[in-house]
Design an enzyme around this catalytic site. Structure first.
Site, PDB file in Angstrom:
ATOM      1  N   CYS A  30       5.712  -0.016   7.449  1.00 37.21           N
ATOM      2  CA  CYS A  30       5.365   0.819   6.581  1.00 37.21           C
ATOM      3  C   CYS A  30       6.758   1.328   5.634  1.00 37.21           C
ATOM      4  CB  CYS A  30       4.907   2.302   7.527  1.00 37.21           C
ATOM      5  SG  CYS A  30       4.548   3.554   6.492  1.00 37.21           S
ATOM      6  N   LEU A  31       6.415   1.694   4.381  1.00 39.20           N
ATOM      7  CA  LEU A  31       7.635   1.966   3.516  1.00 39.20           C
ATOM      8  C   LEU A  31       8.134   3.312   3.959  1.00 39.20           C
ATOM      9  CD1 LEU A  31       6.104   1.317   0.162  1.00 39.20           C
ATOM     10  CD2 LEU A  31       7.784  -0.147   1.291  1.00 39.20           C
ATOM     11  N   HIS A  57      -4.645   1.944   7.651  1.00 44.64           N
ATOM     12  CA  HIS A  57      -3.209   2.542   7.761  1.00 44.64           C
ATOM     13  C   HIS A  57      -3.140   3.381   6.801  1.00 44.64           C
ATOM     14  CE1 HIS A  57       1.315   1.605   7.975  1.00 44.64           C
ATOM     15  NE2 HIS A  57       1.190   2.308   6.927  1.00 44.64           N
ATOM     16  N   GLU A  58      -3.316   3.383   5.467  1.00 44.00           N
ATOM     17  CA  GLU A  58      -3.270   4.238   4.257  1.00 44.00           C
ATOM     18  C   GLU A  58      -3.977   5.665   4.616  1.00 44.00           C
ATOM     19  OE1 GLU A  58      -0.890   3.663   2.820  1.00 44.00           O
ATOM     20  OE2 GLU A  58      -0.584   1.599   2.981  1.00 44.00           O
ATOM     21  N   GLN A  84       3.065  10.149   1.092  1.00 44.70           N
ATOM     22  CA  GLN A  84       4.232   9.141   1.441  1.00 44.70           C
ATOM     23  C   GLN A  84       5.432   9.605   0.251  1.00 44.70           C
ATOM     24  OE1 GLN A  84       2.469   5.242   2.176  1.00 44.70           O
ATOM     25  NE2 GLN A  84       4.331   4.914   3.194  1.00 44.70           N
ATOM     26  N   GLY A 127       0.697  -1.270  -0.040  1.00 45.74           N
ATOM     27  CA  GLY A 127      -0.085  -0.052  -0.010  1.00 45.74           C
ATOM     28  C   GLY A 127       0.821   1.195   0.028  1.00 45.74           C
ATOM     29  N   HIS A 163      -2.253   7.793   6.924  1.00 46.41           N
ATOM     30  CA  HIS A 163      -1.358   8.641   5.956  1.00 46.41           C
ATOM     31  C   HIS A 163      -1.697   9.828   5.579  1.00 46.41           C
ATOM     32  CE1 HIS A 163       2.420   6.254   6.198  1.00 46.41           C
ATOM     33  NE2 HIS A 163       1.820   5.033   5.560  1.00 46.41           N
TER      34      HIS A 163
HETATM   35 NI    NI Z   1       2.340   3.317   5.536  1.00 46.67          NI
END
Ligand code: NI
Length: 185
Positions: free
Chosen positions: A107-108, A149-150, A64, A59, A153
């Site tokens: 998470c990236l 989660h997204e 991000q 995701g 963000h």
């Molecule tokens: Ni993330």
């Protein structure tokens, strides 16, 4: 021909975008809704998907990659399965189950760090799809977790913000150390 404003060419070549990592202040911004889905946005979402695949993520939120707009891409297909990218424009949670579930998240933007986060087990959400059509979705398990989660963000919230202050500062210190050693971003 080059679109200098956005640094991307008009060729059909995809661009791998730079993923911001904590504690970059841009990750704390609340993203603004998108007016509508047009070709420019679709091209951006294609780039987001390529970026997510290149980083081996499931995701990615526009926040991000430093774009404060309410756009999320996801692909929950298992390894070896046909890719199944999903696009969520202006996603909004309209219902959350009272039951909670604990998910081990990564998470990236918080590379190589994982921890348990408790969230509603099931949610309903509405959003615009890749073609700009209004959709509603009922999600559970990984899809419910990933969407929450997204969407976090887009509101400037990272999964580490759900952890204790001690745990969060430990993770941020590890990221800082890894960055100094040149292992990440
Ligand atoms: Ni993330």
């Amino acid at each position: 021909m080059l679109d200098l404003g956005r640094g991307r060419s008009y060729l059909t070549v995809m661009t791998i975008l730079t993923i911001l990592t904590a504690p970059d202040p841009r990750l704390k911004l609340k993203a603004a809704p998108v007016d509508g889905v047009d070709d420019d946005l679709r091209r951006f979402m294609d780039d987001m998907v390529e970026t997510m695949y290149a980083a081996k993520g499931i995701g990615l939120a526009a926040t991000q990659v430093g774009v404060a707009r309410r756009v999320v891409v996801m692909d929950l297909a298992d390894k070896g399965e046909t890719p199944a990218p999903q696009y969520f424009v202006n996603p909004e949670i309209t219902w959350s189950s009272p039951e909670m579930e604990v998910f081990n998240e990564g998470c990236l933007s918080v590379p190589d760090q994982y921890d348990d986060v408790e969230r509603p087990a099931r949610i309903r959400a509405r959003y615009l799809n890749y073609h700009g059509a209004e959709q509603t979705i009922e999600a559970d398990e990984l899809l419910a977790d990933c969407l929450q989660h997204e969407i976090d963000h887009l509101n400037g919230v990272l999964f580490i913000d759900h952890l204790s202050r001690l745990r969060r500062s430990m993770i941020l210190k590890k990221l800082e150390k890894a960055r100094r050693l040149g292992q990440t971003g």
